[in-house]
Design an enzyme around this catalytic site. Structure first.
Site, PDB file in Angstrom:
ATOM      1  N   THR A 125     -27.590 -10.962 -19.277  1.00  0.00           N
ATOM      2  CA  THR A 125     -26.953 -12.246 -19.562  1.00  0.00           C
ATOM      3  C   THR A 125     -26.030 -12.748 -18.449  1.00  0.00           C
ATOM      4  O   THR A 125     -25.319 -11.982 -17.819  1.00  0.00           O
ATOM      5  CB  THR A 125     -26.140 -12.130 -20.873  1.00  0.00           C
ATOM      6  OG1 THR A 125     -27.031 -11.703 -21.894  1.00  0.00           O
ATOM      7  CG2 THR A 125     -25.510 -13.453 -21.263  1.00  0.00           C
ATOM      8  N   ASP A 239     -38.040  -4.235 -26.614  1.00  0.00           N
ATOM      9  CA  ASP A 239     -39.017  -3.822 -27.632  1.00  0.00           C
ATOM     10  C   ASP A 239     -38.617  -2.507 -28.306  1.00  0.00           C
ATOM     11  O   ASP A 239     -38.825  -2.331 -29.498  1.00  0.00           O
ATOM     12  CB  ASP A 239     -40.416  -3.653 -27.005  1.00  0.00           C
ATOM     13  CG  ASP A 239     -41.166  -4.982 -26.928  1.00  0.00           C
ATOM     14  OD1 ASP A 239     -40.681  -5.969 -27.518  1.00  0.00           O
ATOM     15  OD2 ASP A 239     -42.234  -5.022 -26.285  1.00  0.00           O
ATOM     16  N   GLY A 340      -9.946 -12.405 -53.292  1.00  0.00           N
ATOM     17  CA  GLY A 340      -8.771 -12.531 -52.420  1.00  0.00           C
ATOM     18  C   GLY A 340      -8.519 -11.271 -51.619  1.00  0.00           C
ATOM     19  O   GLY A 340      -8.167 -11.333 -50.439  1.00  0.00           O
ATOM     20  N   GLU A 363     -28.670  -9.110 -28.158  1.00  0.00           N
ATOM     21  CA  GLU A 363     -30.030  -8.610 -27.914  1.00  0.00           C
ATOM     22  C   GLU A 363     -31.104  -9.591 -28.356  1.00  0.00           C
ATOM     23  O   GLU A 363     -32.120  -9.219 -28.929  1.00  0.00           O
ATOM     24  CB  GLU A 363     -30.226  -7.225 -28.537  1.00  0.00           C
ATOM     25  CG  GLU A 363     -30.194  -6.185 -27.415  1.00  0.00           C
ATOM     26  CD  GLU A 363     -30.293  -4.764 -27.873  1.00  0.00           C
ATOM     27  OE1 GLU A 363     -29.229  -4.172 -28.085  1.00  0.00           O
ATOM     28  OE2 GLU A 363     -31.405  -4.244 -27.983  1.00  0.00           O
TER      29      GLU A 363
END
Lengths: 389, 263
Positions: A125, A239, A340, A363
């Site tokens: 990334t 994969d 709550g 991913e």
């Protein structure tokens, strides 16, 4: 349910569960609060040789496969997926070397990863390359016996803490997807540094940093496979790694179900434990059913991959997609059941709900998983001549 | 150096205990079994001597076939071999009966030190270790939170109220271990350790092998009998007193006096 695990698989599950319960559960809220990296827990996992469950014995591993990895990840995830992600991400960093590395690379890097002495990380990334890995701008320029890396990787799990990084960089921009290559970078390589630690919504025990490459020179033998195979290496890695994300989700869902069910049996309203009300029972029933369905899919897919099947992309995507969507619903419902109390940080389920969200994102977002499944369906049915109606 | 660890398999501390129909024992049908936590500290202490002094660590237990699992757990942590005394005639033994069996087993074994937890978390009797020392004719060092071995002597530390005492005895000696999980931090079994544990020697013995007569042990020889067993009453919900401090103090005094009748 009995999934007919082997004795070894059962042991992996039990020992990880014991460590998770004794070492992770008591500190998970604190780790979430302080965002401290869980080195102590990583050391305990290393001492029990859990970092090598999926690696072959010749590289110091236990000789298991994707299923063994999933079992360990699930049990850790049941207590905290921040800690579990740290563990799982080391495997993600090791897979490219295991699947596509040379014998020398495997000998050099895998034993230290298997022993837990070194953590690994995988870096694809970038700021402009998320779902579209084609947008990668980090470059690797060949210079004699070296490659010179320049660019910035973003949101890298285990960034700064790991010693071994497998990264994807462009070696030939003119070739598009065939112009990317995979490399091994070591912490300490000249020109390789780290950006600031990111502040996240969930999995706050895990470390997420930028990797900065500034004329970083690495020996040419750090190239994994051949130039131009970077995207194939990435796809093949995902994969086998995606069921691991499914396993994180199954663990998280189970953890949320455990708490919601226990709470429902103890919480009294209108003079009765709330589990006696169908409104609550039906929520819990859906949580339990979806969690079990997700587990069955993850185990079945992991076994299929471990059988050396070739057509695994579709199933692998399913084993990430379904369990992670389930985990989001299950943790949201756990907060609802606790009401709550569930919303308060004093109780663990609000953290679980915050943690769950990343599973649908990292991913490969769940939209990308659906793309993969859709494309595979299109291919699959394109090969069939029979008509069904 | 040979260290023998006496180890007992007990119900998991997180198991929900049910009283058996006889009202004198617990229902063992649906129980998860673990190694007695104090014995686990003893195993850890023995394994540290294995690392520092090359001690040979043997696990000795008595109990039914399922106790093999507990011995294997200790072997997976790193102990070298195991011995289980499994004989139906021992069932129902009191602390002295158990100590006689264990002491008889020790007679056929070499040891410099015998380790065990100072108590087992099931019966909480604090007796077996001490009785074994007496029957074996060796000194007993109790409730150790540390142990050192040098010049044929064992030295332990034992906490007292607000203080600490150091005790020493010439070996062979028996040491019972106290402290807590955080003091000993017993190691987890490693996966290869678990695999190896399956191949380590584990001997099973009967009373006949030890030369112990069945008349000396078991329920009929027990000098102490459990007459009844019961679970604690379920706790009532607490009550929160309302009002300012003065009112609350008055109300509390009244309740302690009139309802609880403690003042």
């Amino acid at each position: 349910m009995d999934y007919f695990l082997t004795e070894e698989q059962q042991m992996i599950k039990e020992i990880t569960a014991k460590i998770a319960k004794e070492k992770v559960r008591p500190v998970r809220a604190e780790l979430d609060e302080t965002e401290e990296f869980p080195w102590d827990i990583m050391k305990v996992l290393a001492q029990s040789d859990l970092f090598g469950v999926y690696l072959p014995e010749e590289y110091g591993g236990l000789g298991g496969g994707v299923l063994e990895n999933c079992l360990a990840v699930e049990e850790l995830g049941r207590e905290c997926i921040g800690v579990a992600t740290t563990y799982a991400a080391s495997g993600l960093g090791a897979y490219p070397i295991l699947l596509h590395g040379s014998e020398e690379q495997k000998q050099k890097y895998l034993p230290a990863i298997a022993s837990g002495e070194k953590l690994a990380a995988f870096a694809v990334t970038e700021a402009n390359a998320g779902s579209d890995a084609g947008g990668i701008q980090t470059t690797a320029q060949r210079d004699g016996d070296h490659y010179v890396l320049n660019g910035t990787k973003q949101w890298i799990t285990n960034g700064g803490e790991a010693e071994v990084y497998t990264i994807i960089a462009i070696t030939d921009r003119t070739k598009g997807a065939r112009g990317a290559s995979a490399f091994i970078v070591e912490k300490g390589d000249a020109g390789f540094s780290f950006g600031k630690k990111e502040q996240k919504m969930g999995i706050r025990a895990s470390a997420t940093r930028e990797l900065l490459f500034n004329d970083c020179r690495i020996p040419a033998d750090r190239l994994i496979s051949r130039e131009g195979t970077g995207f194939i290496v990435t796809m093949k890695t995902f994969d086998v790694s995606r069921p691991g994300i499914g396993a994180l989700a199954v663990g998280l869902s189970q953890g949320a179900l455990d708490i919601a069910t226990e709470y429902s049996r103890k919480r009294v309203q209108f003079g009765k434990p709330i589990i006696s009300f169908q409104a609550i029972q039906h929520i819990l029933a859906d949580m339990a059913t979806e969690t079990e369905a997700a587990r069955a899919l993850v185990y079945a897919t992991a076994r299929y991959i471990d059988s050396d099947a070739k057509d695994i992309s579709k199933y692998s995507a399913m084993a990430k997609l379904f369990p992670t969507d389930v985990a989001m619903r299950v943790t949201t419902n756990a907060v609802q059941v606790l009401g709550g109390y569930g919303y308060m940080r004093e109780y663990p389920v609000e953290k679980m709900m915050r943690d769950a969200k990343i599973l649908q994102i990292y991913e490969g977002t769940n939209q990308i998983q659906r793309n993969i499944i859709g494309q595979e369906l299109n291919k699959e049915y394109g090969r069939i001549k029979e008509t069904f109606f | 150096m040979d260290v023998i660890v006496l180890l007992k398999q007990v119900p998991d501390t997180e198991t929900k205990i049910k009283i058996d129909a006889d009202g004198k024992s617990i229902d063992t049908s649906d129980i998860k079994w673990i190694v007695n936590p104090y014995d686990e500290y003893a195993v850890e202490a023995a394994l540290r001597l294995q690392e520092s002094d090359g001690a040979m660590v043997t696990i000795l237990s008595m109990g039914p076939e399922r106790a093999v699992e507990a011995i294997r757990t200790a072997l997976a942590m790193g102990a070298d071999k195991g011995v289980l005394v499994d004989d139906p005639a021992t069932e129902g033994s009191d602390a002295l009966g158990k100590a006689k069996v264990l002491a008889a087993a020790l007679r056929s074994m070499d040891f410099d030190l015998v380790f065990c937890g100072h108590r087992a978390v099931d019966d909480d009797e604090n007796q077996v270790g001490i009785m074994v020392a007496e029957l074996t004719g060796i000194p007993h060092l109790g409730m150790a939170v540390s142990i050192e071995v040098a010049d044929g002597k064992a030295r332990i530390e034992r906490p007292l109220e607000g203080a600490k005492v150091t005790l020493e005895a010439t070996m062979p000696a028996l040491v019972t271990f106290g402290g807590a999980h955080a003091v000993w931090n017993p190691r987890y079994a490693s996966l290869p350790g678990i695999m190896k544990a399956k191949k380590k020697p584990l001997e099973q013995k009967t009373l006949a092998d030890l030369g112990v007569s069945p008349d000396e042990v078991g329920a009929q020889a027990a000098k102490m009998q459990v007459t009844s067993m019961g679970l604690p009453k379920e706790r009532q919900a607490g009550r929160v007193l309302e009002g300012d401090t003065d009112e609350k103090a008055k109300e509390l005094t009244r309740l302690l006096h009139e309802e609880a009748k403690v003042i």
